[in-house]
Each structure stands twice: as C-alpha cells, then as structure tokens.
Design an enzyme around this catalytic site. Structure first.
Site, PDB file in Angstrom:
ATOM      1  N   GLU A  93     -12.305  57.483  32.644  1.00  0.00           N
ATOM      2  CA  GLU A  93     -12.394  57.172  34.081  1.00  0.00           C
ATOM      3  C   GLU A  93     -11.839  58.270  34.976  1.00  0.00           C
ATOM      4  OE1 GLU A  93     -10.584  53.378  34.715  1.00  0.00           O
ATOM      5  OE2 GLU A  93     -12.161  52.308  33.640  1.00  0.00           O
TER       6      GLU A  93
ATOM      7  N   GLU B 182     -15.397  49.259  28.073  1.00  0.00           N
ATOM      8  CA  GLU B 182     -14.403  48.291  28.560  1.00  0.00           C
ATOM      9  C   GLU B 182     -15.107  47.218  29.375  1.00  0.00           C
ATOM     10  OE1 GLU B 182     -10.910  49.743  30.584  1.00  0.00           O
ATOM     11  OE2 GLU B 182     -10.858  51.569  29.364  1.00  0.00           O
TER      12      GLU B 182
HETATM   13  C1  BG6 Z   1      -9.476  50.382  33.195  1.00  0.00           C
HETATM   14  C2  BG6 Z   1      -8.580  51.241  32.371  1.00  0.00           C
HETATM   15  O1  BG6 Z   1      -9.710  50.969  34.408  1.00  0.00           O
HETATM   16  O2  BG6 Z   1      -8.984  49.136  33.546  1.00  0.00           O
HETATM   17  C3  BG6 Z   1      -7.628  50.501  31.453  1.00  0.00           C
HETATM   18  O3  BG6 Z   1      -9.331  52.164  31.629  1.00  0.00           O
HETATM   19  C4  BG6 Z   1      -7.039  49.319  32.188  1.00  0.00           C
HETATM   20  O4  BG6 Z   1      -6.648  51.389  30.999  1.00  0.00           O
HETATM   21  C5  BG6 Z   1      -8.183  48.429  32.620  1.00  0.00           C
HETATM   22  O5  BG6 Z   1      -6.095  48.610  31.433  1.00  0.00           O
HETATM   23  C6  BG6 Z   1      -7.736  47.157  33.315  1.00  0.00           C
HETATM   24  O6  BG6 Z   1      -6.928  47.452  34.424  1.00  0.00           O
HETATM   25  P1  BG6 Z   1      -5.454  46.916  34.518  1.00  0.00           P
HETATM   26  O7  BG6 Z   1      -4.868  47.596  35.698  1.00  0.00           O
HETATM   27  O8  BG6 Z   1      -5.563  45.460  34.669  1.00  0.00           O
HETATM   28  O9  BG6 Z   1      -4.747  47.289  33.257  1.00  0.00           O
END
Ligand code: BG6
Length: 469
Positions: free
Chosen positions: A164, A369
């Site tokens: 990202e 993700e």
């Molecule tokens: C993504 C990241 O943007 O979002 C992860 O690559 C992150 O590292 C995930 O954990 C969820 O976001 P957050 O802030 O809830 O951990």
C-alpha cells in the site's frame, strides 16, 4: 454447488511482520517506523513488542495454516530483522528466521507470497536520510530486495515490493513526518517520497525479473472505489478524481512508467515537483508488473469541492482520506452501514473494483487483504464470529461474480490469518480467523483458538468456493 473459482485458485490468508511477530529487538533486529509509532501509544494499547508472538510460535501457527487448507500465505519480511540499520550489515539470524518460516510453509505445500516492506521502514533510515525522502533509501531498498531474492528466490515465486505505497504516503506518521507543520512542505516531502517509492518499486521489479526469471512480482494497492454523492456531473468527475488521486496515479506509474497528466498538473500547480534523474525513466519503463494485488476494506462517496480565495487549489487538511480543493471532497455513503471503526461495508463495491482494475490493466489480480476488524469474545473456549463469516461470504460472492464477469482473479487472502496488532488501533480490533488470547493490557497465555470463521473458511477452501454453508 456451482461456483466460478478456477481449480488452481490461491486460497490463502494474510498478515504482516510488525503486526504478528513481536520479538521487536531480538536476535539483532532494530527499531522500525512501525515500532516507533506503536511505542508512542504503549500506555493506551498493545504495541509491537510481543504482538501475536509469531516469532516464537511460527511452527504451531503454520501447522494451523495447514489445517485450514491454505494454498498460499501472504506475509511480510521485516527489513530491520534482515538489515537492522537498513543499509548496513546483514543479520544472519534474521535471514535464518525467514528461511525457517518459508521452509515450514513449503513442507506443508503452502505457497509463500512475500511482501518486502509493510509499513516498517528501519528507523535508522529515518535518522540518516529522512526515510523515503532520501534517494539513499531507494538504493538501500534495492539492495535489501536483491538480498532477499538471492536468499529466498529458489523458494519464493510471488513477491510484492511494498504494501500500500498509495496509503503509506497519505499517513504522515507512517512516512515519519512528525514535527513539520507547514502544509506545503509536507506535501513537497510527500511528493518526493511517493516518487522515490515508485523508483524503489521499479528497481525491485527489474531485479526480481533478472534474478528469478520464473517469479512474479506486483504492487499491493489500498483500493479505492468512489461513488458520486449525487448525479450532478461535477460530482461524477469528483468521484473519478478521488480514485485517480488515491490509486490510479500510482498504478499508472507502475504500469506505464510515468505519472498521468492530472497528477503532473497537480505537482506543477502546487510547485512540488519531485527531484528525478534522467536515467530513472528507463528504469521505470522497464519495470513490468506481473499482477495487481488489491487490499479491499470499504468504499466512499465524493462530491465537488470548489477552490476559492481562502482555499486555493491544493490539499484540504486531512488524514488518510485527504480532499483536494478544486477537485473532490469525500464523504461516507448514506446507503451503507459501517463497521464499529468506520469502514463502510460494501461487498458489491468489490465487484466494481475487480472489474475496474481488470479493464484498465488486464493483469491477473489477487486480493491480498479483505476482512472485518471488530472485537471478538472468547467464551468457553470458542469464538462465535458469525458476523465475520457473513462479511467474508458476501465478499467472496462478489469475487465469484467478478470471475464470471471475466476478471482474471487468481486468489483471495482474507486479513488476517490470526488476530494481530491493528496498524494503528491496538489488539481490540481483531481480524483473525484464529483468536490470539491476549488483550491490549494483558498478555495472558497467547493461546490460539480457532474461531467459527476458521471452520467455515476451511470448508470454503475444501469445496473450492462453496459459500452456502
Ligand atoms: C491495511 C494494512 O491497510 O489495513 C494492514 O495493509 C492493516 O496492515 C489493515 O492492518 C487494517 O487496518 P487497521 O488499521 O484496522 O489495522
């Protein structure tokens, strides 16, 4: 059961080093930007010191991945474990640790899908070169990437240089901008860092293709799907521009080797054109990505935000989701509900995103993700997370439909395999298929407990995508 998932679909799950490993200063590893930021909040929530303790528990954790039936595991290496100062000595113990992890995965027929840099820049590079602002960091990354390709290239065939990059540059503490208050200076720095990240990405892509000819490498994008808030033409354009400035300016650079016109115009108008060198052009053009990985959590709306005398063209004070005067302003979609942490839940938006990326670039896509961050409750040794099952099921239905639409979707990795430290919000916000028994305040016994979603996803994998159970 009738699904569209191809036979060799890469069913997997994801994580990242600083969010699971712990052992933040063990066996030679040094401080990273992610450690530094998490320690600032240690009095409020969990930090990176222990996280999910994967460093000491990796064998058991990978056994659970096997039990889940995972075909691939998307995870990141910690640059500061391998080269503690970022561009200095190599730490053999760090190299060995990832050999052990990769070997264990391969023993269980799980394809390692490796990210080189996931928010955790070695802090020494901040002290020496102000992180990504310095070109030295670009070359340090190229060296680090080459070290990894040489070490692991015969075992790892899927690589992502950065996680990202398009989001990293939007979050000031993630790019180590801490004290600066002059917004123009911040934007200038941001533009330089963005360009340097692109160059580092291209150098890694080129090195990967030279050193591991049978490997594939591509970017991991924080995806953005923006709906116009109204049917007014200026709002439709605002929505397009929001996606352009959040995602496509960067993907175009990765794909075509140059920034698109609207982004160049923005840099010129703001007088923040980054420093480049003539020879960069060839490097950027040569770097042909093999796939696009998308991280999908939400969608948004946008409407036109006019510029005026008090607010000339430029960024509006913002956080992750900045607005631009003269172009767009983001808002939540009134037609969608959101998670407790404010992410609009929109499975159909995933179908839109997949079609959009496919139509623009015609490259295979993998979702690295997608998941629901929410507190879970451990009761009598079980976690009944039916809400997570619903969330994953609906998003997988969108994937199924997108494949039918013609999208070349090669895999799906929910975030996350196990509970981990949220990137900014501690341990209460859980994403895992496996519960880790700790809280923000107490380490407890860190026991692993398979959630209901684990059992559900196992069956999805076994049946190659039967979602109706
Ligand atoms: C993504 C990241 O943007 O979002 C992860 O690559 C992150 O590292 C995930 O954990 C969820 O976001 P957050 O802030 O809830 O951990």
């Amino acid at each position: 059961m009738n699904t569209n998932f191809p036979k060799d679909f890469m069913w997997g799950a994801s994580s990242s080093a600083f969010q699971i490993e712990g052992a933040w200063d063990e066996d030679g590893k040094k401080l990273t930007v992610a450690d530094y930021n998490s320690f600032k909040k240690s009095h409020l929530q969990a930090d990176t010191k222990v996280a999910s303790d994967f460093y000491h528990n990796y064998e058991e954790d990978i056994k659970l991945m096997k039990e889940l039936g995972m075909k691939t595991y998307r995870f990141s290496l910690s640059w500061a474990r391998i080269i503690p100062d970022g561009d200095g000595e190599i730490n053999q113990k760090g190299i060995d640790f990832y050999h052990k992890v990769i070997d264990k995965l391969l023993e269980y027929d799980i394809e390692p899908f490796v990210t080189l840099y996931h928010f955790d820049l070695p802090f020494a590079l901040v002290e020496k070169y102000n992180g990504w602002e310095g070109r030295e960091t670009v070359y340090a990354f190229e060296r680090y990437a080459k070290i990894c390709f040489k070490e692991y290239g015969n075992k790892v065939k899927y690589w992502q240089p950065h996680n990202e990059h398009n989001l990293i540059v939007r979050v000031e503490e993630r790019i180590n901008i801490y004290d600066e208050t002059d917004k123009w200076k911040i934007d200038k720095m941001r533009a330089q860092m963005d360009y340097n990240l692109c160059l580092a990405h291209a150098l890694a892509v080129n090195a990967c293709h030279e050193m591991i000819p049978d490997a594939k490498i591509g970017p991991a994008v924080s995806s953005s799907v923006t709906y116009p808030l109204t049917t007014k033409p200026e709002d439709v354009f605002a929505a397009r521009m929001n996606d352009n400035f959040k995602v496509y300016y960067m993907l175009d650079m990765h794909y075509y080797g140059e920034y698109p016109g609207y982004y160049m115009e923005y840099l010129k108008k703001r007088n923040i054109m980054p420093y480049t060198e003539e020879s960069d052009k060839e490097i950027l053009k040569k770097a042909k990505i093999d796939f696009i990985a998308i991280n999908y959590y939400r969608t948004n709306c946008a409407s036109y935000l006019p510029a005026d005398e008090d607010h000339p063209f430029g960024l509006r004070e913002g956080t992750v989701d900045f607005d631009i005067y003269g172009l767009f302003k983001m808002t939540m979609n009134p037609n969608l509900t959101a998670t407790e942490y404010g992410a609009a839940i929109d499975p159909s938006g995933l179908r839109v995103a997949l079609n959009e990326y496919w139509q623009r670039y015609h490259l295979p896509i993998i979702i690295t993700e997608n998941g629901l961050g929410t507190p879970d409750v451990l009761e009598y040794g079980k976690v009944h997370d039916s809400y997570r099952i619903d969330y994953l099921r609906e998003h997988l239905k969108a994937c199924d439909l997108a494949i039918k639409d013609g999208v070349d979707l090669m895999g799906y990795c929910p975030w996350s395999f196990m509970d981990l430290l949220s990137s900014a919000q501690g341990f209460r916000k859980r994403y895992g298929l496996v519960y880790v028994n700790r809280t923000d305040d107490e380490l407890l016994d860190l026991q692993r407990v398979k959630k209901d979603s684990f059992h559900w996803y196992k069956k999805v994998i076994e049946t190659n995508g039967d979602l109706d159970h």
